[in-house]
Design a protein around this motif. Structure first.
Motif, PDB file in Angstrom:
ATOM      1  N   TYR A 193     -14.560  -0.408   4.705  1.00  0.00           N
ATOM      2  CA  TYR A 193     -14.025  -1.638   4.135  1.00  0.00           C
ATOM      3  C   TYR A 193     -12.616  -1.867   4.671  1.00  0.00           C
ATOM      4  O   TYR A 193     -11.978  -0.960   5.218  1.00  0.00           O
ATOM      5  CB  TYR A 193     -14.026  -1.585   2.607  1.00  0.00           C
ATOM      6  CG  TYR A 193     -13.131  -0.531   1.993  1.00  0.00           C
ATOM      7  CD1 TYR A 193     -11.880  -0.848   1.488  1.00  0.00           C
ATOM      8  CD2 TYR A 193     -13.544   0.803   1.901  1.00  0.00           C
ATOM      9  CE1 TYR A 193     -11.057   0.103   0.909  1.00  0.00           C
ATOM     10  CE2 TYR A 193     -12.736   1.766   1.328  1.00  0.00           C
ATOM     11  CZ  TYR A 193     -11.496   1.422   0.832  1.00  0.00           C
ATOM     12  OH  TYR A 193     -10.684   2.379   0.271  1.00  0.00           O
ATOM     13  N   ALA A 194     -12.133  -3.084   4.533  1.00  0.00           N
ATOM     14  CA  ALA A 194     -10.797  -3.446   5.021  1.00  0.00           C
ATOM     15  C   ALA A 194     -10.040  -4.153   3.905  1.00  0.00           C
ATOM     16  O   ALA A 194     -10.612  -4.922   3.136  1.00  0.00           O
ATOM     17  CB  ALA A 194     -10.893  -4.352   6.242  1.00  0.00           C
ATOM     18  N   VAL A 195      -8.742  -3.849   3.797  1.00  0.00           N
ATOM     19  CA  VAL A 195      -7.880  -4.440   2.775  1.00  0.00           C
ATOM     20  C   VAL A 195      -6.843  -5.323   3.463  1.00  0.00           C
ATOM     21  O   VAL A 195      -6.148  -4.866   4.365  1.00  0.00           O
ATOM     22  CB  VAL A 195      -7.185  -3.349   1.936  1.00  0.00           C
ATOM     23  CG1 VAL A 195      -6.242  -3.983   0.913  1.00  0.00           C
ATOM     24  CG2 VAL A 195      -8.212  -2.469   1.234  1.00  0.00           C
ATOM     25  N   ASN A 196      -6.754  -6.563   3.032  1.00  0.00           N
ATOM     26  CA  ASN A 196      -5.808  -7.512   3.628  1.00  0.00           C
ATOM     27  C   ASN A 196      -4.777  -7.921   2.582  1.00  0.00           C
ATOM     28  O   ASN A 196      -5.126  -8.452   1.528  1.00  0.00           O
ATOM     29  CB  ASN A 196      -6.559  -8.736   4.156  1.00  0.00           C
ATOM     30  CG  ASN A 196      -5.632  -9.708   4.875  1.00  0.00           C
ATOM     31  OD1 ASN A 196      -4.518  -9.332   5.253  1.00  0.00           O
ATOM     32  ND2 ASN A 196      -6.066 -10.925   5.047  1.00  0.00           N
ATOM     33  N   ILE A 197      -3.492  -7.651   2.874  1.00  0.00           N
ATOM     34  CA  ILE A 197      -2.386  -7.981   1.980  1.00  0.00           C
ATOM     35  C   ILE A 197      -1.430  -8.893   2.724  1.00  0.00           C
ATOM     36  O   ILE A 197      -1.033  -8.589   3.857  1.00  0.00           O
ATOM     37  CB  ILE A 197      -1.647  -6.719   1.504  1.00  0.00           C
ATOM     38  CG1 ILE A 197      -2.614  -5.759   0.809  1.00  0.00           C
ATOM     39  CG2 ILE A 197      -0.489  -7.067   0.585  1.00  0.00           C
ATOM     40  CD1 ILE A 197      -1.976  -4.444   0.421  1.00  0.00           C
ATOM     41  N   PRO A 252       0.837  -1.205   0.000  1.00  0.00           N
ATOM     42  CA  PRO A 252       0.000   0.000   0.000  1.00  0.00           C
ATOM     43  C   PRO A 252       0.873   1.256   0.000  1.00  0.00           C
ATOM     44  O   PRO A 252       1.918   1.300   0.650  1.00  0.00           O
ATOM     45  CB  PRO A 252      -0.789  -0.121   1.302  1.00  0.00           C
ATOM     46  CG  PRO A 252       0.116  -0.907   2.200  1.00  0.00           C
ATOM     47  CD  PRO A 252       0.874  -1.867   1.311  1.00  0.00           C
ATOM     48  N   LEU A 253       0.445   2.277  -0.726  1.00  0.00           N
ATOM     49  CA  LEU A 253       1.149   3.552  -0.706  1.00  0.00           C
ATOM     50  C   LEU A 253       0.747   4.383   0.502  1.00  0.00           C
ATOM     51  O   LEU A 253       1.416   5.352   0.848  1.00  0.00           O
ATOM     52  CB  LEU A 253       0.854   4.336  -1.998  1.00  0.00           C
ATOM     53  CG  LEU A 253       1.312   3.662  -3.297  1.00  0.00           C
ATOM     54  CD1 LEU A 253       1.055   4.572  -4.487  1.00  0.00           C
ATOM     55  CD2 LEU A 253       2.773   3.259  -3.239  1.00  0.00           C
ATOM     56  N   THR A 254      -0.356   3.997   1.163  1.00  0.00           N
ATOM     57  CA  THR A 254      -0.809   4.642   2.397  1.00  0.00           C
ATOM     58  C   THR A 254      -0.826   3.587   3.493  1.00  0.00           C
ATOM     59  O   THR A 254      -1.364   2.495   3.281  1.00  0.00           O
ATOM     60  CB  THR A 254      -2.227   5.218   2.229  1.00  0.00           C
ATOM     61  OG1 THR A 254      -2.226   6.132   1.134  1.00  0.00           O
ATOM     62  CG2 THR A 254      -2.663   5.957   3.485  1.00  0.00           C
ATOM     63  N   PRO A 255      -0.237   3.868   4.676  1.00  0.00           N
ATOM     64  CA  PRO A 255      -0.221   2.858   5.742  1.00  0.00           C
ATOM     65  C   PRO A 255      -1.628   2.419   6.120  1.00  0.00           C
ATOM     66  O   PRO A 255      -2.474   3.242   6.456  1.00  0.00           O
ATOM     67  CB  PRO A 255       0.477   3.593   6.906  1.00  0.00           C
ATOM     68  CG  PRO A 255       1.284   4.663   6.256  1.00  0.00           C
ATOM     69  CD  PRO A 255       0.499   5.095   5.054  1.00  0.00           C
ATOM     70  N   LEU A 256      -1.883   1.112   6.060  1.00  0.00           N
ATOM     71  CA  LEU A 256      -3.221   0.609   6.350  1.00  0.00           C
ATOM     72  C   LEU A 256      -3.543   0.659   7.834  1.00  0.00           C
ATOM     73  O   LEU A 256      -4.713   0.737   8.218  1.00  0.00           O
ATOM     74  CB  LEU A 256      -3.344  -0.827   5.835  1.00  0.00           C
ATOM     75  CG  LEU A 256      -3.270  -0.997   4.315  1.00  0.00           C
ATOM     76  CD1 LEU A 256      -3.350  -2.469   3.954  1.00  0.00           C
ATOM     77  CD2 LEU A 256      -4.364  -0.218   3.615  1.00  0.00           C
ATOM     78  N   LEU A 257      -2.530   0.591   8.688  1.00  0.00           N
ATOM     79  CA  LEU A 257      -2.777   0.600  10.126  1.00  0.00           C
ATOM     80  C   LEU A 257      -3.379   1.914  10.596  1.00  0.00           C
ATOM     81  O   LEU A 257      -3.956   1.990  11.679  1.00  0.00           O
ATOM     82  CB  LEU A 257      -1.474   0.321  10.889  1.00  0.00           C
ATOM     83  CG  LEU A 257      -1.024  -1.147  10.896  1.00  0.00           C
ATOM     84  CD1 LEU A 257       0.265  -1.302  11.672  1.00  0.00           C
ATOM     85  CD2 LEU A 257      -2.097  -2.048  11.485  1.00  0.00           C
ATOM     86  N   GLN A 306       1.520  -7.843   5.189  1.00  0.00           N
ATOM     87  CA  GLN A 306       1.224  -6.537   5.770  1.00  0.00           C
ATOM     88  C   GLN A 306       0.474  -6.733   7.087  1.00  0.00           C
ATOM     89  O   GLN A 306      -0.231  -7.729   7.267  1.00  0.00           O
ATOM     90  CB  GLN A 306       0.383  -5.697   4.811  1.00  0.00           C
ATOM     91  CG  GLN A 306       1.097  -5.307   3.530  1.00  0.00           C
ATOM     92  CD  GLN A 306       2.191  -4.277   3.765  1.00  0.00           C
ATOM     93  OE1 GLN A 306       2.107  -3.438   4.662  1.00  0.00           O
ATOM     94  NE2 GLN A 306       3.249  -4.353   2.973  1.00  0.00           N
ATOM     95  N   PRO A 307       0.612  -5.795   8.049  1.00  0.00           N
ATOM     96  CA  PRO A 307      -0.109  -5.925   9.323  1.00  0.00           C
ATOM     97  C   PRO A 307      -1.617  -6.005   9.096  1.00  0.00           C
ATOM     98  O   PRO A 307      -2.164  -5.329   8.231  1.00  0.00           O
ATOM     99  CB  PRO A 307       0.274  -4.635  10.071  1.00  0.00           C
ATOM    100  CG  PRO A 307       1.552  -4.187   9.440  1.00  0.00           C
ATOM    101  CD  PRO A 307       1.470  -4.603   7.996  1.00  0.00           C
TER     102      PRO A 307
END
Length: 320
Positions: free
Chosen positions: A223-227, A132-137, A230-231
């Protein structure tokens, strides 16, 4: 005649010998050929690199006299070390450099030339990574903000990227790019995505990027993105806030125990339906209950007075 040709070939090979006859390389690489020659006869002769399938029509790319000038001159170098031989070097190879080349020494009547085959291919693509280019946390997706995911292969030349959506055992091409952006209105249901990296000789795909839609909406969705790698995060805080804003508020008072004879009651009050007046208590007993009790007592007392008065009037009429 055949014997004469073999003798001439042997004589030519003794005059010029190179360590490579076929070269296979990737784009961006370089190759170097080391040649030995009869320095007693050709010490001061011109050495050169010529491109073309036929030695009679090939085009000279570079020579030790620095006379030849072509577009490839700056990538080709020839260093004559005299008694130690000479070196031919070509840098920054491209696929269009694949061809036949001749390494030659200038000689009166007939140059001495050796054929070298060069094959240049793209670098095979390695498995691409996604991040991600933006921190998901920071939870941007929990507040309906867009998030961009980038795809990139550590190795590979001339790589083309494309994003696909996996739906019901079918894949749907979204667009050809290194990046994909998720935002409200686009993510309407739980889906899986992946990136494909390919060039002319190989193709690889990334790990799955899963998107879980918790509350779909054209704006202010959740919504949530899971990679993988990634945390992992969730949107529980935002969901609880959203539910509390849209649902009736139930206020529970600390259970109050009141005893009337042998009966016990526990009061639960809903602020959205019960007036505040009935929340008041008097000596630990709800005010409405006291009013009902005293009202009943008053009605009973008035009824008793009426009955007594009517009874007395009846006796008087009877005496007369």
């Amino acid at each position: 005649m055949r014997t004469l040709c073999l003798l001439l070939l042997l004589h030519s090979s003794l005059q010029l010998q190179c360590d490579k006859r076929e070269i296979r390389a990737y784009t961006g690489d370089e190759f170097m050929i080391v040649c030995k020659y009869d320095h007693a006869r050709f010490l001061f002769s011109k050495k050169y690199l010529c491109r073309g399938e036929s030695k009679n029509t090939c085009k000279i790319l570079r020579d030790t006299d620095d006379v030849a000038k072509t577009q490839s001159t700056n990538r080709v170098s020839i260093i004559d070390r005299h008694r130690a031989g000479f070196i031919v070097k070509v840098t920054n190879l491209q696929t269009e450099d694949s061809d036949f080349y001749w390494i030659g020494i200038d000689k009166i009547y007939a140059d001495i030339m050796i054929l070298v085959k060069v094959i240049v291919t793209e670098v095979p693509v390695s498995k691409p990574s996604v991040w991600p280019l933006t921190p998901l946390l920071d939870g941007p997706t929990c507040w309906g903000k867009p998030v961009t995911i980038r795809c990139g292969a550590p190795k590979g030349s001339g790589v083309f990227y494309a994003w696909y959506q996996q739906m019901h055992h079918k894949r749907l091409l979204l667009h050809s790019s290194t990046d994909i952006t998720f935002h409200c209105g686009v993510v309407t249901e739980d889906s899986e995505f992946y990136c494909s990296a390919n060039n002319s000789i190989s193709s690889e795909q990334s790990d799955i990027v899963s998107v879980q839609v918790l509350i779909p909406a054209s704006s202010n969705c959740i919504y949530a993105v899971n990679i993988q790698g990634q945390p992992i995060y969730d949107c529980k805080g935002r969901i609880s806030t959203t539910v509390s804003e849209t649902s009736p508020t139930m206020t529970y008072i600390e259970p109050t125990k009141t005893t009337f004879g042998t009966s016990e009651q526990f009061l639960q009050v809903n602020q959205t339906t019960t007036p505040a007046f009935f929340h008041r208590t008097w000596s630990g007993v709800p005010l409405w209950y006291e009013m009902l009790r005293w009202g009943s007592f008053t009605v009973l007392l008035i009824s008793l007075c009426i009955v007594t008065s009517c009874t007395q009037n009846g006796h008087r009429q009877y005496d007369m």
